[in-house]
Design an enzyme around this catalytic site. Sequence first.
Site, short mmCIF file in Angstrom:
data_model
loop_
_atom_site.label_atom_id
_atom_site.label_comp_id
_atom_site.label_asym_id
_atom_site.label_seq_id
_atom_site.Cartn_x
_atom_site.Cartn_y
_atom_site.Cartn_z
N HIS A 131 -14.31 -1.88 -19.78
CA HIS A 131 -14.26 -0.79 -20.75
C HIS A 131 -15.59 -0.76 -21.49
O HIS A 131 -15.96 -1.71 -22.17
CB HIS A 131 -13.11 -0.98 -21.74
CG HIS A 131 -12.98 0.15 -22.72
ND1 HIS A 131 -12.29 1.31 -22.44
CD2 HIS A 131 -13.49 0.30 -23.98
CE1 HIS A 131 -12.36 2.13 -23.48
NE2 HIS A 131 -13.07 1.53 -24.42
N CYS A 132 -16.31 0.35 -21.35
CA CYS A 132 -17.63 0.48 -21.98
C CYS A 132 -17.46 0.95 -23.43
O CYS A 132 -17.04 2.08 -23.67
CB CYS A 132 -18.48 1.47 -21.19
SG CYS A 132 -20.14 1.67 -21.87
N VAL A 133 -17.80 0.08 -24.38
CA VAL A 133 -17.63 0.43 -25.79
C VAL A 133 -18.67 1.46 -26.23
O VAL A 133 -18.45 2.20 -27.20
CB VAL A 133 -17.75 -0.84 -26.67
CG1 VAL A 133 -16.61 -1.79 -26.39
CG2 VAL A 133 -19.09 -1.53 -26.46
#
Length: 291
Positions: A131-133
């Site tokens: 999950h790319c913040v």
Amino acid sequence: MTSFASNVFCRVERVCRHLPVVLNTFLVFSITGEVSYLVLVEAPLEADQKKTEWSAWWKAVHLLAQYFMLGNICWNASLFLKTSPSIRGVFLGGEGMGQGWRYCYTCETHTPPRCSHCYDCKVCVLRRDHHCVFFGQCVGFRNYRYFLSCLLFMWSGLLYAVVMNAEVFIVILKEGVTVHSVLLLLIPWIMLVSGQVSARAFAFAFIADTCVVGFLLVSAFLFFHVFLLLRGQTTREWYSSRRPYNLGVVGNLRHGLGLHWYLCWLSPLIPSPLPGDGLHFQVTGSLEPVR
């Protein structure tokens, strides 16, 4: 009262979810504007060269390269956000289920190999990497190409900006390595608030520092993901010593970036269909995808 607090919390959560995208957009355009200023106003260094034909061509080439990279960053980021890698809209039932499939109690459905649930996106993601913040979305089967291309052009753009900002560091340190010059480079915000430097000097020092720090961070992310791509792994699979989906360098590139992997990185407009459906994956030494 409870419903009011719940609504406020949902709105705050929605704003926080989009805050990294807004911040990244601001930084990208700030760096682009600062480098454009350096090209158009400050360069070349010698006054007698500023009005020559060579200077005009030099500036045109630099601006063309700069906005080519900016366009690719924005376009790839936009397609990454628009392309959902989740299981929504994907038919998961039927006779295709087999070895490696698991049941997700949150989504209440069977999920294929390399698929896992993301508690931030609240859904299972096909071939989930992480999950790319910074984008607020998962990197998975359908949008991995845009994520990697965006990283590549961010890296090249930041490298270009660092080279162009080298003059800024030289100007700051021209008076010698003094406490004032070192503090301006390390803590420009404090120097601005304390009135030690002008707003113009702060802006150049801050953006130059941002370019260096951003270049180091993006370099680490890019090289790590290229390393995983060449090994046929996702970030989640990197913790394991097994590489069941390693199909060789070319095979891994095709399955990660699509059939036109050798061209698709030049522009997101170049079509590059993926050789698979995100449900079944070819295993090392096998001609058939795992089911």
